[in-house]
Design an enzyme around this catalytic site. Structure first.
Site, mmCIF file in Angstrom:
data_model
loop_
_atom_site.group_PDB
_atom_site.id
_atom_site.type_symbol
_atom_site.label_atom_id
_atom_site.label_comp_id
_atom_site.label_asym_id
_atom_site.label_seq_id
_atom_site.Cartn_x
_atom_site.Cartn_y
_atom_site.Cartn_z
ATOM 1 N N LYS A 67 13.702 -9.008 -3.347
ATOM 2 C CA LYS A 67 13.437 -8.104 -4.537
ATOM 3 C C LYS A 67 14.142 -6.794 -4.212
ATOM 4 C CE LYS A 67 9.496 -9.680 -7.092
ATOM 5 N NZ LYS A 67 8.363 -9.247 -7.685
ATOM 6 N N ASP A 104 8.497 -6.201 -14.452
ATOM 7 C CA ASP A 104 7.245 -6.571 -13.935
ATOM 8 C C ASP A 104 6.592 -5.295 -14.708
ATOM 9 O OD1 ASP A 104 6.933 -8.611 -12.540
ATOM 10 O OD2 ASP A 104 7.120 -7.710 -10.571
HETATM 11 P P1 NAP Z 1 2.650 -7.040 -1.650
HETATM 12 O O1 NAP Z 1 3.791 -6.348 -1.948
HETATM 13 O O2 NAP Z 1 2.657 -7.784 -0.175
HETATM 14 O O3 NAP Z 1 1.472 -5.947 -1.556
HETATM 15 C C1 NAP Z 1 0.058 -6.585 -1.060
HETATM 16 C C2 NAP Z 1 -0.982 -5.599 -1.281
HETATM 17 O O4 NAP Z 1 -2.193 -6.200 -0.880
HETATM 18 C C3 NAP Z 1 -0.821 -4.385 -0.372
HETATM 19 O O5 NAP Z 1 -1.444 -3.092 -1.043
HETATM 20 C C4 NAP Z 1 -1.790 -4.686 0.817
HETATM 21 O O6 NAP Z 1 -2.407 -3.754 1.608
HETATM 22 C C5 NAP Z 1 -2.846 -5.622 0.029
HETATM 23 N N1 NAP Z 1 -3.554 -6.645 1.009
HETATM 24 C C6 NAP Z 1 -2.957 -7.760 1.346
HETATM 25 N N2 NAP Z 1 -3.649 -8.444 2.044
HETATM 26 C C7 NAP Z 1 -4.898 -7.905 1.972
HETATM 27 C C8 NAP Z 1 -6.272 -7.919 2.881
HETATM 28 N N3 NAP Z 1 -6.514 -9.044 3.480
HETATM 29 N N4 NAP Z 1 -7.012 -7.090 2.448
HETATM 30 C C9 NAP Z 1 -6.948 -6.079 1.856
HETATM 31 N N5 NAP Z 1 -5.774 -5.576 1.416
HETATM 32 C C10 NAP Z 1 -4.829 -6.510 1.281
HETATM 33 O O7 NAP Z 1 2.373 -8.291 -2.846
HETATM 34 P P2 NAP Z 1 2.538 -7.691 -4.250
HETATM 35 O O8 NAP Z 1 4.040 -8.393 -4.655
HETATM 36 O O9 NAP Z 1 2.458 -6.244 -4.422
HETATM 37 O O10 NAP Z 1 1.714 -8.741 -4.982
HETATM 38 C C11 NAP Z 1 0.302 -8.411 -4.978
HETATM 39 C C12 NAP Z 1 -0.238 -9.392 -6.036
HETATM 40 O O11 NAP Z 1 0.121 -9.197 -7.332
HETATM 41 C C13 NAP Z 1 -0.174 -10.819 -5.749
HETATM 42 O O12 NAP Z 1 -1.212 -11.428 -6.082
HETATM 43 C C14 NAP Z 1 0.947 -11.175 -6.697
HETATM 44 O O13 NAP Z 1 0.790 -12.571 -6.924
HETATM 45 C C15 NAP Z 1 0.548 -10.396 -7.959
HETATM 46 N N6 NAP Z 1 1.554 -10.153 -8.840
HETATM 47 C C16 NAP Z 1 1.308 -10.845 -10.010
HETATM 48 C C17 NAP Z 1 2.221 -10.554 -11.108
HETATM 49 C C18 NAP Z 1 2.176 -11.138 -12.368
HETATM 50 O O14 NAP Z 1 3.110 -11.255 -13.053
HETATM 51 N N7 NAP Z 1 0.986 -11.502 -12.825
HETATM 52 C C19 NAP Z 1 3.726 -9.916 -10.752
HETATM 53 C C20 NAP Z 1 3.884 -9.444 -9.273
HETATM 54 C C21 NAP Z 1 2.732 -9.709 -8.518
HETATM 55 P P3 NAP Z 1 -1.639 -2.839 2.795
HETATM 56 O O15 NAP Z 1 -0.923 -1.789 1.984
HETATM 57 O O16 NAP Z 1 -2.655 -2.390 3.488
HETATM 58 O O17 NAP Z 1 -0.675 -3.852 3.389
#
Ligand code: NAP
Length: 269
Positions: A67, A104
């Site tokens: 990305k 998004d």
């Molecule tokens: P990402 O860039 O990896 O970010 C993950 C986030 O979650 C960070 O803020 C991280 O905190 C936090 N996190 C991860 N594991 C954790 C834990 N065990 N305890 C507490 N906080 C935790 O992922 P992303 O791409 O932003 O995606 C996040 C979510 O959005 C996913 O579930 C994804 O499937 C969903 N999503 C959905 C759509 C949709 O179209 N519906 C689109 C995009 C994403 P830190 O900053 O402390 O690491």
């Protein structure tokens, strides 16, 4: 000559994008195609060089781990590098150039387009890639204070600053203050991750609770919100919304307005 597009990533087999795009191609009886293609991080540049040679290739959706890397390999006409900082779609512009965009933010916005958030307090959990698209959209919607909850507070503070948003940073165990909207943009609630079950006792019945997680679809957050009789939005709405924008960029036609329920049923099957 059949227009086609695809989703690229590594891994990519779990992606729901082929189901969504093929559903709309069938519904519109368009002769296009949509595939899922595994592309490793080291192969991205040569892969795109090859695809550029195919005039029928209309572009691709982009998932992990590409990305950010695609921003250096396609034109950034919308200033994504300095705003969301990541792209989830590459498409051919009318002049043939390969252009990066991020659908998004629009996908997030679509289900809450009627909500008036101007000047209102919103609470967002998470500070990763999805949170960046969410904060970008919320800034466009003119929100007031953003209460950003994250495991790593410094990352969250940097994001608020980056987007020029007024707000404060708290831990994920904080009780969300009265909010017009509560968004989970963190990984909490995803299959294999701990749940997020915040105390919603400070919310009035105008609060909307929006979970980006779609696997599982019914998260602990959404259950808690439903028990508190708050309006909810689940992750499939955003997933379908972001794909809707990409489909039109690839195939030149908007997906049908009707049929979302049938599509949702297929996605959860
Ligand atoms: P990402 O860039 O990896 O970010 C993950 C986030 O979650 C960070 O803020 C991280 O905190 C936090 N996190 C991860 N594991 C954790 C834990 N065990 N305890 C507490 N906080 C935790 O992922 P992303 O791409 O932003 O995606 C996040 C979510 O959005 C996913 O579930 C994804 O499937 C969903 N999503 C959905 C759509 C949709 O179209 N519906 C689109 C995009 C994403 P830190 O900053 O402390 O690491």
């Amino acid at each position: 000559m059949t227009a086609w597009a695809e989703v690229i990533g590594d891994p990519v087999a779990h992606s729901l994008s082929p189901v969504i795009h093929r559903f709309w191609l069938d519904a519109l009886k368009l002769p296009g195609a949509y595939h899922a293609t595994a592309v490793g991080a080291g192969d991205l540049a040569s892969f795109l060089d090859e695809r550029r040679k195919d005039p029928d290739w209309r572009g691709c959706n982009v998932t992990m781990p590409h990305k950010q890397a695609v921003l250096a390999l396609a034109e950034d006409r919308g200033g994504l590098r300095d705003s969301i900082g990541a792209a989830n779609t590459l498409f051919r512009a009318d002049d043939g150039a390969l252009v990066a965009t991020n659908t998004d933010a629009a996908g997030f916005y679509e289900p809450i387009a009627d909500a008036d958030l101007a000047g209102r307090t919103v609470t967002v959990a998470g500070a990763g890639g999805a949170a960046r698209a969410v904060l970008f959209a919320l800034r466009q919607m003119g929100v007031g204070e953003v209460v950003l909850l994250n495991r790593t507070p410094l990352k969250a503070a940097a994001l608020l600053h980056h987007f020029g948003l007024k707000g404060r940073v708290l831990g994920l165990d904080a009780v969300p203050p009265p909010s017009a909207l509560i968004v989970n943009a963190s990984a909490l609630g995803m299959a294999g991750q701990p749940d997020w079950r915040p105390d919603l006792s400070q919310q009035d019945d105008g609060c909307i609770v929006y979970d980006l997680v779609y696997h599982p679809l019914e998260t602990a957050l959404l259950q808690t919100a439903a028990e508190a009789e708050l309006a909810t939005v689940d992750g499939l709405d955003m997933l379908i919304g972001q794909a809707r924008v990409a489909f039109e960029l690839f195939f030149g036609q908007a997906p049908p307005e009707e049929g979302d329920e049938a599509l949702r049923a297929r996605l959860v099957a």
